[in-house]
Design a protein around this motif. Structure first.
Motif, PDB file in Angstrom:
ATOM      1  N   ARG A 100     -14.492 -20.554  25.235  1.00  0.00           N
ATOM      2  CA  ARG A 100     -13.336 -20.428  23.032  1.00  0.00           C
ATOM      3  C   ARG A 100     -13.609 -19.108  22.855  1.00  0.00           C
ATOM      4  NH1 ARG A 100     -14.675 -25.524  24.132  1.00  0.00           N
ATOM      5  NH2 ARG A 100     -16.317 -25.749  23.007  1.00  0.00           N
ATOM      6  N   ARG A 101     -13.450 -17.966  23.486  1.00  0.00           N
ATOM      7  CA  ARG A 101     -13.763 -16.305  22.663  1.00  0.00           C
ATOM      8  C   ARG A 101     -11.897 -16.179  22.679  1.00  0.00           C
ATOM      9  NH1 ARG A 101     -16.838 -15.876  27.487  1.00  0.00           N
ATOM     10  NH2 ARG A 101     -15.077 -14.112  28.744  1.00  0.00           N
ATOM     11  N   ILE A 102     -12.105 -15.465  21.537  1.00  0.00           N
ATOM     12  CA  ILE A 102     -10.658 -15.859  20.513  1.00  0.00           C
ATOM     13  C   ILE A 102     -11.011 -13.994  20.102  1.00  0.00           C
ATOM     14  CG2 ILE A 102     -10.465 -17.803  20.161  1.00  0.00           C
ATOM     15  CD1 ILE A 102     -11.574 -16.860  16.415  1.00  0.00           C
ATOM     16  N   LEU A 103      -9.448 -13.516  19.627  1.00  0.00           N
ATOM     17  CA  LEU A 103      -9.336 -12.337  18.596  1.00  0.00           C
ATOM     18  C   LEU A 103      -8.731 -12.652  17.503  1.00  0.00           C
ATOM     19  CD1 LEU A 103      -7.951  -9.939  21.869  1.00  0.00           C
ATOM     20  CD2 LEU A 103     -10.182 -10.070  20.879  1.00  0.00           C
ATOM     21  N   ILE A 104      -8.730 -12.251  16.150  1.00  0.00           N
ATOM     22  CA  ILE A 104      -8.481 -12.574  14.949  1.00  0.00           C
ATOM     23  C   ILE A 104      -8.137 -11.273  14.504  1.00  0.00           C
ATOM     24  CG2 ILE A 104      -9.226 -13.222  12.727  1.00  0.00           C
ATOM     25  CD1 ILE A 104     -11.815 -14.144  14.322  1.00  0.00           C
ATOM     26  N   PRO A 105      -6.932 -10.928  14.504  1.00  0.00           N
ATOM     27  CA  PRO A 105      -6.500  -9.738  14.326  1.00  0.00           C
ATOM     28  C   PRO A 105      -6.343  -8.979  12.436  1.00  0.00           C
ATOM     29  CG  PRO A 105      -4.310 -11.002  14.742  1.00  0.00           C
ATOM     30  CD  PRO A 105      -5.895 -11.807  14.447  1.00  0.00           C
ATOM     31  N   ALA A 106      -6.927  -8.389  11.835  1.00  0.00           N
ATOM     32  CA  ALA A 106      -6.985  -7.825  10.762  1.00  0.00           C
ATOM     33  C   ALA A 106      -6.703  -6.081  10.749  1.00  0.00           C
ATOM     34  CB  ALA A 106      -8.472  -8.190  11.061  1.00  0.00           C
ATOM     35  N   SER A 107      -6.110  -6.083   9.317  1.00  0.00           N
ATOM     36  CA  SER A 107      -5.661  -5.061   8.471  1.00  0.00           C
ATOM     37  C   SER A 107      -6.615  -4.399   8.192  1.00  0.00           C
ATOM     38  CB  SER A 107      -4.439  -5.334   7.790  1.00  0.00           C
ATOM     39  OG  SER A 107      -3.443  -5.752   8.523  1.00  0.00           O
ATOM     40  N   GLY A 108      -8.422  -5.015   8.407  1.00  0.00           N
ATOM     41  CA  GLY A 108      -9.188  -4.690   7.477  1.00  0.00           C
ATOM     42  C   GLY A 108     -10.032  -5.340   6.599  1.00  0.00           C
ATOM     43  N   PHE A 109     -11.180  -5.597   6.406  1.00  0.00           N
ATOM     44  CA  PHE A 109     -12.328  -5.928   6.317  1.00  0.00           C
ATOM     45  C   PHE A 109     -12.749  -5.465   4.017  1.00  0.00           C
ATOM     46  CE2 PHE A 109     -14.586  -3.912   8.543  1.00  0.00           C
ATOM     47  CZ  PHE A 109     -16.115  -3.913   8.257  1.00  0.00           C
ATOM     48  N   TYR A 110     -13.512  -6.590   3.778  1.00  0.00           N
ATOM     49  CA  TYR A 110     -13.678  -6.207   2.849  1.00  0.00           C
ATOM     50  C   TYR A 110     -15.669  -6.691   2.441  1.00  0.00           C
ATOM     51  CZ  TYR A 110      -9.163  -6.997   0.552  1.00  0.00           C
ATOM     52  OH  TYR A 110      -7.938  -6.596   0.017  1.00  0.00           O
ATOM     53  N   GLU A 111     -15.884  -4.963   2.094  1.00  0.00           N
ATOM     54  CA  GLU A 111     -18.347  -5.823   1.915  1.00  0.00           C
ATOM     55  C   GLU A 111     -17.997  -5.846   0.635  1.00  0.00           C
ATOM     56  OE1 GLU A 111     -20.533  -7.553   2.737  1.00  0.00           O
ATOM     57  OE2 GLU A 111     -19.785  -7.147   4.332  1.00  0.00           O
ATOM     58  N   TRP A 112     -18.943  -5.759  -0.024  1.00  0.00           N
ATOM     59  CA  TRP A 112     -19.935  -5.753  -1.166  1.00  0.00           C
ATOM     60  C   TRP A 112     -21.430  -4.689  -1.299  1.00  0.00           C
ATOM     61  CZ3 TRP A 112     -16.448  -9.421   0.057  1.00  0.00           C
ATOM     62  CH2 TRP A 112     -15.750  -9.802  -0.842  1.00  0.00           C
ATOM     63  N   HIS A 113     -21.453  -3.795  -1.700  1.00  0.00           N
ATOM     64  CA  HIS A 113     -22.665  -3.310  -1.778  1.00  0.00           C
ATOM     65  C   HIS A 113     -23.355  -3.490  -3.165  1.00  0.00           C
ATOM     66  CE1 HIS A 113     -25.290   0.078  -1.261  1.00  0.00           C
ATOM     67  NE2 HIS A 113     -24.991   0.415  -3.239  1.00  0.00           N
ATOM     68  N   ARG A 114     -24.931  -3.885  -2.362  1.00  0.00           N
ATOM     69  CA  ARG A 114     -25.662  -4.482  -3.889  1.00  0.00           C
ATOM     70  C   ARG A 114     -26.383  -4.127  -4.184  1.00  0.00           C
ATOM     71  NH1 ARG A 114     -23.476  -9.593  -4.139  1.00  0.00           N
ATOM     72  NH2 ARG A 114     -22.759 -10.646  -2.102  1.00  0.00           N
ATOM     73  N   PRO A 115     -26.258  -3.166  -4.834  1.00  0.00           N
ATOM     74  CA  PRO A 115     -27.248  -2.237  -5.678  1.00  0.00           C
ATOM     75  C   PRO A 115     -28.710  -2.649  -5.527  1.00  0.00           C
ATOM     76  CG  PRO A 115     -25.537  -2.754  -7.560  1.00  0.00           C
ATOM     77  CD  PRO A 115     -25.424  -3.705  -6.124  1.00  0.00           C
ATOM     78  N   ALA A 116     -29.507  -1.686  -6.425  1.00  0.00           N
ATOM     79  CA  ALA A 116     -31.399  -2.038  -6.864  1.00  0.00           C
ATOM     80  C   ALA A 116     -31.088  -3.048  -8.282  1.00  0.00           C
ATOM     81  CB  ALA A 116     -31.746  -0.912  -6.611  1.00  0.00           C
TER      82      ALA A 116
END
Length: 254
Positions: A100-116
């Motif tokens: 059951r492999r699938i494709l997930i369309p996206a316009s982009g994604f969010y990610e968080w940079h965690r500082p020291a």
């Protein structure tokens, strides 16, 4: 990892790029979060070999995979991501990788940079989007879970891989991106086993994405408007990872 993404392209654009048989209208979604329904593409069972017509179906699944063997989802961790390096070995993903492999369309994604920790700064959110516009297709897995009362729910997860050099200053993981020319291979679970598509689970090329610092609005699921993607000045400059030293070809004990 991938904990939030967006799909703001028109239904027509998504249908054309993914080669879908049909696709109902849907609104732009700027803050797709775990447990929410996500649009995916699966191989159509009725596809005729050699046919030039679209051969994929659109489906909605809950973001957060539940393996079929789970007794009570309340006692099971939410699986929104699956590590591509170990998905074929893990009991939670092994069957889905094969069938059951699938494709997930996206316009982009969010990610968080965690500082020291010593800096005292809050994590900085980034909107990661295709540098040349359009949409991308994440590699995903799907499972249909049947509860004790006989009701069924389709669930899914995003496959991730080690970050490329563009993403590494922000996070050490990123979604696996399947290129259009590889859609058919990825979805062909009838003829291709996981080992046959292992080469597709690699970091995206360096020129695929660009990272834009955005505000903390994306942190709240209730915020769903386009203002989530408005650029802001980052709290600190990202540090690029040190370049890899060339391999001399000589063995070393150290």
């Amino acid at each position: 990892m991938c904990g939030r993404f967006a799909l703001t392209a028109s239904p027509e654009e998504v249908r054309e790029i993914l080669g879908l048989l049909e696709l109902e209208d849907f609104p732009a979604r700027y803050n797709i979060a775990p447990t929410q329904p996500i649009l995916v593409a699966i191989a159509a069972a009725s596809h005729e070999p050699g046919s030039n017509r679209p051969d994929r179906k659109a489906q909605l699944v809950r973001w957060g995979l539940i393996p079929s063997w789970v007794k009570d989802p309340k006692d099971f961790a939410l699986l929104i991501n699956a590590r591509s390096e170990t998905a074929t070995e893990k009991a939670s993903f092994r069957a889905a990788m094969r069938h059951r492999r699938i494709l997930i369309p996206a316009s982009g994604f969010y990610e968080w940079h965690r500082p020291a920790k010593e800096s005292g700064d809050k994590p900085q959110a980034y909107w990661i989007r295709p540098k040349h516009g359009g949409i991308v297709a994440f590699a995903g897995l799907m499972e249909t879970y049947m509860s004790a009362d006989g009701s069924e729910i389709d669930t899914g997860a995003v496959l991730t891989v080690a970050a490329n050099q563009t993403m590494a200053p922000i996070h050490d993981r990123m979604p696996v991106v399947i290129q259009p020319e590889d859609f058919a291979r990825w979805l062909d679970c009838r003829n291709l086993e996981p080992r046959d598509v292992q080469d597709l689970m690699r970091p995206a090329d360096e020129d695929v994405f660009e990272a834009i610092a955005v505000s903390d609005l994306v942190n709240k699921v209730a915020n769903v408007g386009p203002e989530l993607q408005t650029p802001v000045a980052p709290r600190e400059e990202l540090k690029k990872p040190a370049p890899k030293k060339p391999d001399s070809g000589q063995m070393s004990l150290f």
